[in-house]
Motif scaffolding. Sequence first.
Motif, short mmCIF file in Angstrom:
data_model
loop_
_atom_site.label_atom_id
_atom_site.label_comp_id
_atom_site.label_asym_id
_atom_site.label_seq_id
_atom_site.Cartn_x
_atom_site.Cartn_y
_atom_site.Cartn_z
N MET A 188 0.75 -1.42 0.35
CA MET A 188 0.65 0.20 0.24
C MET A 188 0.70 1.31 0.02
N LYS A 189 1.79 1.20 0.78
CA LYS A 189 3.15 2.13 0.68
C LYS A 189 3.23 2.36 -1.02
N ARG A 190 4.08 1.53 -1.19
CA ARG A 190 4.56 1.33 -2.64
C ARG A 190 3.35 2.45 -3.43
N ARG A 191 2.70 1.59 -3.85
CA ARG A 191 1.45 2.47 -4.10
C ARG A 191 1.49 4.62 -3.80
N ILE A 192 1.47 4.24 -2.94
CA ILE A 192 1.08 5.74 -3.10
C ILE A 192 2.42 6.37 -3.30
N VAL A 193 3.18 5.64 -2.74
CA VAL A 193 4.72 6.18 -3.42
C VAL A 193 4.85 6.45 -4.76
N HIS A 194 4.58 5.53 -5.26
CA HIS A 194 4.52 5.69 -6.76
C HIS A 194 3.57 6.55 -7.42
N ASN A 195 2.22 6.44 -6.99
CA ASN A 195 1.67 7.32 -7.80
C ASN A 195 1.98 8.74 -6.91
N PHE A 196 2.42 9.30 -5.70
CA PHE A 196 3.40 10.29 -5.61
C PHE A 196 4.14 10.91 -6.98
N VAL A 197 5.03 10.09 -6.78
CA VAL A 197 6.37 9.89 -7.80
C VAL A 197 5.94 10.31 -9.58
N ILE A 198 4.30 9.39 -10.00
CA ILE A 198 4.05 10.11 -10.66
C ILE A 198 3.17 11.03 -11.21
#
Length: 293
Positions: free
Chosen positions: A1-11
């Motif tokens: 879940m944290k990875r998805r949030i970080v990924h979305n933030f980077v994008i």
Amino acid sequence: MKRRIVHNFVITFVTVFLLLGFGALNNCQPTSGTVFAKEQAVKGIKLHITGKHTRKFTVVTNSAGKATVSGRIQGDKRVFFKQYKGGYKKFSVRANKKGHFKKVIKLQKAVNKVAYAIDSNKVNKLIKKHPKKYVSKTIVHLTIKRSSASQASQKAASQASSSAKAASIASSKASSEAAESSSRAAAISSSQSATRASSQSAARAAASSSAAAAQAAAQRAASQRNTQANQAAANNTGEQEYVDANGNGLIKGSVDHIYHVPGSAYYNRTKNVVQWFKTVSDAVKAGYRAPLR
């Protein structure tokens, strides 16, 4: 879940950065400034003179001093000529529907070479209105030289004009001398007639009374003085003196620097007398001339 949030933030961060970067690049693009305006000043306008694509050329005149300049212009209806050597004339020539134009230029007297800057009339007006903003790429420099035959013809015409002027001066001088001689003869004849009348009057006065005799003697004495003065002048200078009983000159010098002797056509009409002379030579030395008629 944290990875998805970080990924979305980077994008999201990368997307925002790219959008801001493109916007900045767009803002840095040059608008329609001076550089683009200079290109637009001559866009679509072409000018060719006598079929040549060069920007400098020379034309030689014919024997009459005339040169024919022809060419074609695209993008305008008028061609502007600006002279910068041999004069400073400006004029324009209208082209036909196909853009062809022709102009015959005649060199003025005493000018053997002229130079023109030829350009589009539209471009010329635009540059004149905004000299610091626009430049011309269609300008052509034309030099017109006088041919050797035209130079020889001009020299012959100048010599003929000088000869005609010299003949006119000689004719005027001859007329002046003739008028002077005629005036001198008339004055001498008038003086002789006056002397004869004075002698007859003196004889009649002497027969009538002693008072009249005295008056006649005085008249004879005055006449003798005038005669002696005229004879002395004739012996010394070879010309007649025009003086009154008091020895004052009778030749009138007008404000127009023309002298009039007694008995001439304009003598009595001349009122604006500046100077009086006793002889014609004195008037001539003072810068006066005889009347033309």
